[in-house]
Motif scaffolding. Structure first.
Motif, PDB file in Angstrom:
ATOM      1  N   LEU A   1      -6.319   4.791   1.825  1.00  0.00           N
ATOM      2  CA  LEU A   1      -5.587   5.798   1.069  1.00  0.00           C
ATOM      3  C   LEU A   1      -6.495   6.961   0.688  1.00  0.00           C
ATOM      4  O   LEU A   1      -7.711   6.818   0.544  1.00  0.00           O
ATOM      5  CB  LEU A   1      -4.978   5.187  -0.199  1.00  0.00           C
ATOM      6  N   ASP A   2      -5.897   8.124   0.497  1.00  0.00           N
ATOM      7  CA  ASP A   2      -6.648   9.313   0.118  1.00  0.00           C
ATOM      8  C   ASP A   2      -7.313   9.118  -1.235  1.00  0.00           C
ATOM      9  O   ASP A   2      -6.789   8.427  -2.115  1.00  0.00           O
ATOM     10  CB  ASP A   2      -5.724  10.531   0.058  1.00  0.00           C
TER      11      ASP A   2
ATOM     12  N   GLU B   1       1.077   4.223  -3.041  1.00  0.00           N
ATOM     13  CA  GLU B   1       1.104   5.667  -2.795  1.00  0.00           C
ATOM     14  C   GLU B   1       2.310   6.323  -3.459  1.00  0.00           C
ATOM     15  O   GLU B   1       2.195   7.387  -4.081  1.00  0.00           O
ATOM     16  CB  GLU B   1       1.150   5.948  -1.293  1.00  0.00           C
ATOM     17  N   HIS B   2       3.455   5.696  -3.305  1.00  0.00           N
ATOM     18  CA  HIS B   2       4.696   6.252  -3.866  1.00  0.00           C
ATOM     19  C   HIS B   2       4.630   6.305  -5.388  1.00  0.00           C
ATOM     20  O   HIS B   2       5.017   7.320  -6.003  1.00  0.00           O
ATOM     21  CB  HIS B   2       5.882   5.387  -3.416  1.00  0.00           C
TER      22      HIS B   2
ATOM     23  N   ALA C   1       2.332   9.060  -6.535  1.00  0.00           N
ATOM     24  CA  ALA C   1       2.973  10.360  -6.300  1.00  0.00           C
ATOM     25  C   ALA C   1       4.020  10.675  -7.359  1.00  0.00           C
ATOM     26  O   ALA C   1       4.316  11.850  -7.606  1.00  0.00           O
ATOM     27  CB  ALA C   1       3.605  10.386  -4.915  1.00  0.00           C
TER      28      ALA C   1
ATOM     29  N   VAL D   1      -5.322   9.728  -4.309  1.00  0.00           N
ATOM     30  CA  VAL D   1      -4.430   8.630  -4.667  1.00  0.00           C
ATOM     31  C   VAL D   1      -5.211   7.540  -5.400  1.00  0.00           C
ATOM     32  O   VAL D   1      -4.805   7.067  -6.468  1.00  0.00           O
ATOM     33  CB  VAL D   1      -3.744   8.038  -3.414  1.00  0.00           C
TER      34      VAL D   1
ATOM     35  N   LYS E   1       8.669   3.978   3.942  1.00  0.00           N
ATOM     36  CA  LYS E   1       8.721   4.895   2.792  1.00  0.00           C
ATOM     37  C   LYS E   1      10.055   4.803   2.065  1.00  0.00           C
ATOM     38  O   LYS E   1      10.125   5.013   0.851  1.00  0.00           O
ATOM     39  CB  LYS E   1       8.424   6.328   3.240  1.00  0.00           C
TER      40      LYS E   1
ATOM     41  N   SER F   1       0.831  -1.210   0.000  1.00  0.00           N
ATOM     42  CA  SER F   1       0.000   0.000   0.000  1.00  0.00           C
ATOM     43  C   SER F   1       0.867   1.262   0.000  1.00  0.00           C
ATOM     44  O   SER F   1       0.527   2.259  -0.640  1.00  0.00           O
ATOM     45  CB  SER F   1      -0.938   0.004   1.209  1.00  0.00           C
ATOM     46  N   HIS F   2       2.001   1.220   0.685  1.00  0.00           N
ATOM     47  CA  HIS F   2       2.915   2.361   0.657  1.00  0.00           C
ATOM     48  C   HIS F   2       3.556   2.507  -0.723  1.00  0.00           C
ATOM     49  O   HIS F   2       3.772   3.630  -1.197  1.00  0.00           O
ATOM     50  CB  HIS F   2       3.993   2.200   1.722  1.00  0.00           C
TER      51      HIS F   2
END
Length: 330
Positions: free
Chosen positions: A46-47, A19-20, A23, A50, A218, A15-16
């Protein structure tokens, strides 16, 4: 905007990574293991901005059809789907072979036959076993001390063989001990932090002696992206460690977390949390110089900075409510 695919996208690191990737301008196809609850795991948190760039699909890496549908037309595949809990691998080793070996075979076959330009395969530092020399380089002997580690080493060898046999454009990333928000309580850092956040001052753990190279999630996500986007001649066909080069014992880690959370702790050893004697990996610390040289990646967080962010996550009541802090999570 390039389209990339991620297996194991609903999990902690996955999930991270999603997101990355978003982005950094990617459209993401995210495979979540099929379940009848239509749960998307951590992706559900997540937002919205995203998720607007994420196509979520339910599937299973053990099924070739699921994998083919996921990766077709993508520019890169990040293969993170795996069974990861070491204690459960003692109980259900067949499941680990089916997911971590056969699942990886399905991903390799799909990438090979659909001409996908890049596959990032996920390994683990557990394949090294207890360090024979430190820091551990990628040339360190493989010494699998648990069924989990053996299954991951099997997937690694398949990835190597597909590059040698078919020139499959695979690169293997071998993260050391990743930690951070969303990690399950099968790992030591969330076990300690979540118990404290829930009000416990007597922490139950296994062996306090092993040392680990803990890296904030991250930074792990950035390491995946670095090998997924680097020039092929720099990374394809190679294996890279991802770690900080630092190490801390579990006992000293507990002391540090207690200090950061401003509590006095006692630790009680729980026998069910102990690995079999010859299965415990006593020391892991990474040499990640090969990854730095090939991609320029470096970790951006100290251990203390990562712990502070993880503590903040678990102190949020809505996050803590997702965890069963009074149970041993295998």
């Amino acid at each position: 905007m390039t389209t990339v695919a991620v297996t194991g996208a609903e999990g902690f690191i996955g999930s991270h990574l999603v997101e990355h990737l978003v982005a950094h301008g990617h459209q993401v196809r995210a495979m979540v293991q099929y379940n009848s609850f239509s749960s998307f795991g951590w992706l559900e948190t997540l937002d919205r901005d995203v998720l607007d760039s994420v196509e979520i699909t339910l599937g299973d890496v053990r099924d070739p059809g699921s994998v083919n549908g996921l990766v077709k037309g993508s520019e890169a595949v990040y293969h993170l789907a795996a069974l990861i809990a070491i204690p459960y691998s003692y109980q259900a080793p067949h499941s680990y072979i089916e997911t971590n070996v056969t699942g990886t075979l399905n991903v390799l076959e799909a990438v090979r036959h659909l001409d996908i330009p890049r596959l990032v395969h996920t390994s683990t530092s557990e394949t090294y076993g207890t360090a024979q020399t430190v820091p551990i380089t990628e040339d360190h002997p493989i010494n699998t001390q648990s069924p989990y580690a053996a299954s991951k080493a099997g997937g690694d060898r398949l990835a190597d063989s597909y590059h040698a046999s078919f020139e499959t454009p695979v690169v293997t990333l071998r993260p050391f001990n990743t930690f951070g928000p969303r990690q399950s309580m099968r790992a030591v850092i969330p076990t300690v932090i979540a118990q404290i956040a829930a009000g416990t001052r007597e922490i139950t753990l296994g062996d306090l002696r092993p040392t680990r190279d803990f890296m904030f999630v991250k930074d792990t996500a950035a390491a995946f992206h670095s090998v997924g986007t680097a020039p092929a001649e720099d990374v394809v066909g190679r294996t890279f460690n991802a770690g900080t080069g630092g190490e801390i014992s579990v006992g000293d880690l507990v002391t540090l977390v207690g200090k950061l959370m401003e509590v006095d702790l006692t630790v009680r050893e729980d026998e069910q949390r102990l690995r079999p004697t010859n299965s415990e990996v006593m020391r892991l610390v990474a040499d990640a110089s090969r990854l730095r040289a090939a991609t320029g990646w470096t970790p951006g967080h100290s251990l203390e900075q990562g712990l502070e962010k993880t503590i903040e996550f678990f102190r949020e009541p809505s996050n803590l409510a997702r965890y069963k802090t009074d149970l041993y999570n295998v």
